[in-house]
Structures are given as structure tokens and as C-alpha cells.
Design a protein around this motif. Sequence first.
Motif, PDB file in Angstrom:
ATOM      1  N   ILE A 122      46.307  33.316  56.599  1.00 60.14           N
ATOM      2  CA  ILE A 122      46.178  34.437  57.525  1.00 60.14           C
ATOM      3  C   ILE A 122      44.878  34.283  58.314  1.00 60.14           C
ATOM      4  O   ILE A 122      43.909  33.691  57.855  1.00 60.14           O
ATOM      5  CB  ILE A 122      46.234  35.793  56.796  1.00 60.14           C
ATOM      6  N   GLY A 123      44.896  34.774  59.523  1.00 55.64           N
ATOM      7  CA  GLY A 123      43.721  34.715  60.380  1.00 55.64           C
ATOM      8  C   GLY A 123      43.493  33.368  61.034  1.00 55.64           C
ATOM      9  O   GLY A 123      42.458  33.158  61.658  1.00 55.64           O
ATOM     10  N   GLU A 124      44.445  32.441  60.902  1.00 60.69           N
ATOM     11  CA  GLU A 124      44.276  31.081  61.432  1.00 60.69           C
ATOM     12  C   GLU A 124      45.054  30.818  62.717  1.00 60.69           C
ATOM     13  O   GLU A 124      45.011  29.710  63.240  1.00 60.69           O
ATOM     14  CB  GLU A 124      44.713  30.053  60.382  1.00 60.69           C
ATOM     15  N   ARG A 125      45.754  31.793  63.243  1.00 57.19           N
ATOM     16  CA  ARG A 125      46.563  31.562  64.444  1.00 57.19           C
ATOM     17  C   ARG A 125      45.657  31.407  65.671  1.00 57.19           C
ATOM     18  O   ARG A 125      44.672  32.127  65.807  1.00 57.19           O
ATOM     19  CB  ARG A 125      47.524  32.726  64.673  1.00 57.19           C
ATOM     20  N   PRO A 126      46.020  30.504  66.564  1.00 62.80           N
ATOM     21  CA  PRO A 126      45.233  30.386  67.804  1.00 62.80           C
ATOM     22  C   PRO A 126      45.511  31.582  68.710  1.00 62.80           C
ATOM     23  O   PRO A 126      46.620  32.111  68.726  1.00 62.80           O
ATOM     24  CB  PRO A 126      45.749  29.088  68.428  1.00 62.80           C
ATOM     25  N   THR A 127      44.494  31.986  69.436  1.00 62.88           N
ATOM     26  CA  THR A 127      44.654  33.083  70.382  1.00 62.88           C
ATOM     27  C   THR A 127      44.563  32.543  71.795  1.00 62.88           C
ATOM     28  O   THR A 127      43.874  31.562  72.055  1.00 62.88           O
ATOM     29  CB  THR A 127      43.580  34.171  70.178  1.00 62.88           C
ATOM     30  N   GLY A 128      45.263  33.191  72.700  1.00 63.78           N
ATOM     31  CA  GLY A 128      45.236  32.802  74.106  1.00 63.78           C
ATOM     32  C   GLY A 128      44.082  33.479  74.827  1.00 63.78           C
ATOM     33  O   GLY A 128      43.281  34.203  74.218  1.00 63.78           O
ATOM     34  N   PRO A 129      43.999  33.291  76.133  1.00 60.61           N
ATOM     35  CA  PRO A 129      42.912  33.865  76.922  1.00 60.61           C
ATOM     36  C   PRO A 129      42.863  35.395  76.851  1.00 60.61           C
ATOM     37  O   PRO A 129      41.807  35.982  77.011  1.00 60.61           O
ATOM     38  CB  PRO A 129      43.203  33.405  78.354  1.00 60.61           C
ATOM     39  N   ALA A 130      43.998  36.032  76.601  1.00 59.77           N
ATOM     40  CA  ALA A 130      44.030  37.493  76.505  1.00 59.77           C
ATOM     41  C   ALA A 130      43.652  37.982  75.112  1.00 59.77           C
ATOM     42  O   ALA A 130      43.692  39.181  74.841  1.00 59.77           O
ATOM     43  CB  ALA A 130      45.418  38.010  76.877  1.00 59.77           C
ATOM     44  N   GLY A 131      43.294  37.043  74.205  1.00 64.24           N
ATOM     45  CA  GLY A 131      42.907  37.460  72.856  1.00 64.24           C
ATOM     46  C   GLY A 131      44.090  37.862  72.006  1.00 64.24           C
ATOM     47  O   GLY A 131      43.950  38.651  71.076  1.00 64.24           O
ATOM     48  N   LYS A 132      45.274  37.307  72.303  1.00 70.55           N
ATOM     49  CA  LYS A 132      46.487  37.616  71.557  1.00 70.55           C
ATOM     50  C   LYS A 132      47.069  36.339  70.970  1.00 70.55           C
ATOM     51  O   LYS A 132      46.837  35.255  71.483  1.00 70.55           O
ATOM     52  CB  LYS A 132      47.519  38.279  72.476  1.00 70.55           C
ATOM     53  N   VAL A 133      47.844  36.476  69.884  1.00 59.41           N
ATOM     54  CA  VAL A 133      48.537  35.343  69.291  1.00 59.41           C
ATOM     55  C   VAL A 133      49.973  35.324  69.805  1.00 59.41           C
ATOM     56  O   VAL A 133      50.483  36.336  70.294  1.00 59.41           O
ATOM     57  CB  VAL A 133      48.528  35.407  67.733  1.00 59.41           C
ATOM     58  N   SER A 134      50.642  34.181  69.666  1.00 65.00           N
ATOM     59  CA  SER A 134      52.041  34.085  70.046  1.00 65.00           C
ATOM     60  C   SER A 134      52.877  34.926  69.080  1.00 65.00           C
ATOM     61  O   SER A 134      52.656  34.896  67.878  1.00 65.00           O
ATOM     62  CB  SER A 134      52.507  32.631  69.984  1.00 65.00           C
ATOM     63  N   GLU A 135      53.832  35.638  69.617  1.00 65.34           N
ATOM     64  CA  GLU A 135      54.735  36.441  68.788  1.00 65.34           C
ATOM     65  C   GLU A 135      56.070  35.735  68.559  1.00 65.34           C
ATOM     66  O   GLU A 135      57.028  36.346  68.086  1.00 65.34           O
ATOM     67  CB  GLU A 135      54.946  37.824  69.407  1.00 65.34           C
ATOM     68  N   GLU A 136      56.113  34.442  68.844  1.00 68.17           N
ATOM     69  CA  GLU A 136      57.333  33.669  68.641  1.00 68.17           C
ATOM     70  C   GLU A 136      57.735  33.733  67.162  1.00 68.17           C
ATOM     71  O   GLU A 136      56.917  33.532  66.278  1.00 68.17           O
ATOM     72  CB  GLU A 136      57.124  32.212  69.050  1.00 68.17           C
ATOM     73  N   GLY A 137      58.978  34.037  66.898  1.00 64.62           N
ATOM     74  CA  GLY A 137      59.483  34.132  65.541  1.00 64.62           C
ATOM     75  C   GLY A 137      59.268  35.488  64.898  1.00 64.62           C
ATOM     76  O   GLY A 137      59.570  35.684  63.721  1.00 64.62           O
TER      77      GLY A 137
END
Length: 194
Positions: A122-137
Motif C-alpha cells: 500500500i502507498g506504492e502506486r505512482p501518482t500523475g501530475p494531478a496527484g491522483k493514482v490510476s483507477e484502472e481495475g
Amino acid sequence: MNADRRRSTWLIVAMAVGALVLGIATTMVLAGTGAFRHAAPLAWRAQGARCSAPALPGKVVDVAVSDMGPGLMGGPGHGMRMMRLVARPATATAGVVSLRVLNTGAMAHEVVVLPLSSGQGIGERPTGPAGKVSEEGSLGEASRSCAAGEGHGIAPGAMAWTTLTMRPGRYELVCNLPGHYLAGMYAELDVTSR
């Protein structure tokens, strides 16, 4: 002043300065990602947005979401996390699982359910420029004040809920509003076969 006392005083001062610098840096990161722009609308605050969830099917997992609002930073064991997401119990049996989310913070939050792959923490997902993680899946989310399912965020003091059919595995519950994941809003939910 003897040498031990000077070292002790120096250590206390150095720790205080370090904590201050860390606090300022964290605030700057959150401001840069837009995390502070997601405070609850004035209408929500004026109404008090209090509600409760109906009787929910299956295993119920209570999820508390919070931020630097009342109660977060003052208690022991909270560390330096600016925001929190806690699931209790952290284990559920496969099948119908309902998440009942209470926002005890001063800002809007949400809970998105994402599967964890083998070896991923947990806490290891990359974040995009908007500070959000991908919600895929994503299996679903609770982000509608005083209602089930997807919405625009859970108002302070309000509840939201979602009911999912979950298979055995490890899942990460995240708040995916800009900057919230980076600020510590994630927790693991383990779903077992029995």
C-alpha cells in the motif's frame, strides 16, 4: 552548562527545526497538488452534512477518513501523516462486502477500492501530475455524501457506502482526490476465502 546538557539541548532544537521543515515541505507539496482546493463547499459545512448508512448486506467494513481537521494530529500513534484512511476490520471473507465510510475530517474525501498485485504494498502506486493514482481495475467507490456509490466526495461529518462482491485477495482502499493519496490516505483490506 556541561557537554551532555548542551548536546541534549542541541538535539531537541535540531528535532524541532526538522519537524517544522517537514511540516512546511508537506504543506507545500499538498498545496502544489491541489489537495487544499477540495475543502467541503460552504453549503455542506452550513448544513452539517450528518447522516447515517442504512442496514448494509454482507460483511460490513467501517472506514474512517480524516485530515488535519479536529482530532488527527493530536493523538498518539498518528505519526506525521497529514491525512488518514483506516479500515476496521482490515480483513473480510470473500463474497458480499459493504464499506461504510465516515468522514471525520474537515475536507471532502472518498474511498476507491483497487486490487493489489502480488508483491505490491500500500502507498506504492505512482501518482500523475494531478496527484491522483490510476483507477484502472477499480471494484467501486464510496464518494457520494449520504448515499451509495460514486459522487463528488463525502462531506465532512457525512457517511457514504458501497456494496461489492469481492474475491479473495489483497485490496488497497484509497482516497483519490488530488494529493490525498500522497498525504497518506490508503489502507489495505485483505479478503480471504474463509
